[in-house]
Scaffold this motif. Structure first.
Motif, PDB file in Angstrom:
ATOM      1  N   PHE A 138      34.025  42.968  31.578  1.00  0.00           N
ATOM      2  CA  PHE A 138      34.814  44.138  31.977  1.00  0.00           C
ATOM      3  C   PHE A 138      35.572  43.870  33.275  1.00  0.00           C
ATOM      4  O   PHE A 138      35.586  44.683  34.187  1.00  0.00           O
ATOM      5  CB  PHE A 138      33.916  45.368  32.117  1.00  0.00           C
ATOM      6  CG  PHE A 138      33.104  45.645  30.882  1.00  0.00           C
ATOM      7  CD1 PHE A 138      33.711  46.044  29.702  1.00  0.00           C
ATOM      8  CD2 PHE A 138      31.723  45.488  30.895  1.00  0.00           C
ATOM      9  CE1 PHE A 138      32.962  46.288  28.555  1.00  0.00           C
ATOM     10  CE2 PHE A 138      30.968  45.722  29.754  1.00  0.00           C
ATOM     11  CZ  PHE A 138      31.594  46.124  28.590  1.00  0.00           C
ATOM     12  N   ARG A 139      36.217  42.727  33.317  1.00  0.00           N
ATOM     13  CA  ARG A 139      36.999  42.340  34.488  1.00  0.00           C
ATOM     14  C   ARG A 139      38.436  42.089  34.055  1.00  0.00           C
ATOM     15  O   ARG A 139      38.818  40.965  33.756  1.00  0.00           O
ATOM     16  CB  ARG A 139      36.404  41.086  35.127  1.00  0.00           C
ATOM     17  CG  ARG A 139      37.078  40.704  36.437  1.00  0.00           C
ATOM     18  CD  ARG A 139      36.661  39.348  36.946  1.00  0.00           C
ATOM     19  NE  ARG A 139      35.317  39.352  37.487  1.00  0.00           N
ATOM     20  CZ  ARG A 139      34.424  38.417  37.192  1.00  0.00           C
ATOM     21  NH1 ARG A 139      34.714  37.455  36.325  1.00  0.00           N
ATOM     22  NH2 ARG A 139      33.232  38.453  37.728  1.00  0.00           N
ATOM     23  N   PRO A 140      39.288  43.105  33.938  1.00  0.00           N
ATOM     24  CA  PRO A 140      38.998  44.528  34.183  1.00  0.00           C
ATOM     25  C   PRO A 140      38.557  45.210  32.883  1.00  0.00           C
ATOM     26  O   PRO A 140      38.529  44.587  31.819  1.00  0.00           O
ATOM     27  CB  PRO A 140      40.352  45.073  34.631  1.00  0.00           C
ATOM     28  CG  PRO A 140      41.327  44.284  33.794  1.00  0.00           C
ATOM     29  CD  PRO A 140      40.726  42.891  33.671  1.00  0.00           C
ATOM     30  N   VAL A 141      38.261  46.500  32.981  1.00  0.00           N
ATOM     31  CA  VAL A 141      38.030  47.313  31.788  1.00  0.00           C
ATOM     32  C   VAL A 141      39.399  47.581  31.175  1.00  0.00           C
ATOM     33  O   VAL A 141      40.303  48.067  31.848  1.00  0.00           O
ATOM     34  CB  VAL A 141      37.350  48.652  32.147  1.00  0.00           C
ATOM     35  CG1 VAL A 141      37.102  49.468  30.896  1.00  0.00           C
ATOM     36  CG2 VAL A 141      36.050  48.402  32.894  1.00  0.00           C
ATOM     37  N   ARG A 169      34.413  47.385  38.844  1.00  0.00           N
ATOM     38  CA  ARG A 169      34.180  47.464  37.394  1.00  0.00           C
ATOM     39  C   ARG A 169      33.319  48.674  37.040  1.00  0.00           C
ATOM     40  O   ARG A 169      33.564  49.364  36.045  1.00  0.00           O
ATOM     41  CB  ARG A 169      33.518  46.178  36.898  1.00  0.00           C
ATOM     42  CG  ARG A 169      34.468  45.010  36.803  1.00  0.00           C
ATOM     43  CD  ARG A 169      33.802  43.793  36.208  1.00  0.00           C
ATOM     44  NE  ARG A 169      33.181  42.962  37.213  1.00  0.00           N
ATOM     45  CZ  ARG A 169      32.457  41.886  36.942  1.00  0.00           C
ATOM     46  NH1 ARG A 169      32.254  41.545  35.681  1.00  0.00           N
ATOM     47  NH2 ARG A 169      31.944  41.153  37.892  1.00  0.00           N
TER      48      ARG A 169
END
Length: 274
Positions: A113-116, A168
């Motif tokens: 999730f990097r990014p979401v 995050r």
């Protein structure tokens, strides 16, 4: 300071002893280490070990801890090995995983999730809808969880960027999801953990790219039975997989056209049939 512990000793007398020790440690830490919360956490298991006790929830409140972010404290619980998993909610509140999962169906999506991004949300939403239809319950009766392993948090140096983690966490919270931080590198260990906390159906949502990792034999070098043992452990726990298509160059990769090594084809066909 609120903590939740799991006692692992086999007898009542040993459990009472362990609880007494952690209680004394808690009082000592509150008076002497309130200004160093990370050291405070580590001191809770002085004269104890993870073989005897696990701390899977901790929450700090009050003026002395006004600068403490409880999400970082949960991260440190897992990082220090005091617990294998910890959870917080979309409102940044500390959650007790066993209570959240109790008698609930669960679907979990693992990621960095990097990014979401929109794909992360779409993977969860579409899998949740299909899972709901297949088990015959409403989506409101299913707990959707975004899970981050310590492996996905570690940088090349082996350290964790706390600001990156909180960024995050904030994005996932803004999307309305509970977040599980775990030490479970392998999917079968994550599946076992979920099955230990609920007797209802459990599912894992993933992209087709993650399916490649699942069928990477090197991923299971530490298991005597290799990938065959890993798959046996995963599906022994009756964990379902929902695989999201992946656009790779000019080809849309799905479960139907996903390719594995020839010696893994029969195993893949078995998994697909589940």
């Amino acid at each position: 300071m609120i903590i939740h512990v799991n006692l692992k000793d086999k007898t009542n007398s040993l459990q009472q002893e362990a609880l007494g020790i952690v209680g004394v440690n808690l009082i000592h830490s509150a008076f002497n280490l309130a200004h160093r919360p990370e050291n405070l956490l580590e001191s809770l298991l002085d004269n104890l070990s993870r073989d005897r006790i696990e701390i899977d929830m901790v929450e700090f409140k009050g003026i002395e801890f006004r600068r403490v972010d409880n999400r970082l404290m949960l991260l440190n619980l897992v990082k220090l090995g005091l617990s294998d998993a910890a959870m917080f909610g979309p409102d940044k509140s500390v959650l007790l995983p066993s209570s959240v999962f109790y008698k609930k169906s669960v679907i979990v999506e693992r990621g960095s999730f990097r990014p979401v991004c929109n794909v992360n949300i779409d993977i969860m939403e579409t899998a949740l809808e299909q899972f709901s239809e297949e088990i015959g319950v409403g989506t409101e009766e299913i707990v959707p969880i975004m899970e981050i392993t310590m492996n996905n948090l570690m940088q090349g140096s082996g350290s964790i960027d706390l600001h990156d983690f909180l960024a995050r966490a904030d994005m996932l919270a803004a999307s309305g999801y509970k977040v599980l931080i775990s030490n479970y590198k392998e999917y079968y260990r994550l599946g076992h953990y979920l099955r230990m906390n609920t007797n209802r159906p459990v599912a894992v949502a993933m992209g087709a790219a993650s399916l490649m990792e699942l069928f990477n034999v090197e991923y299971y070098n530490d298991l005597e039975g290799g990938i065959l043992e890993a798959m046996g452990r995963l599906f022994k726990n009756q964990v379902g997989l929902y695989v999201y298509p992946w656009q790779y160059k000019d080809e849309l990769i799905t479960v139907e056209n996903f390719k594995v090594d020839s010696d893994l084809q029969m195993l893949f066909d078995f998994v697909k049939a589940q």
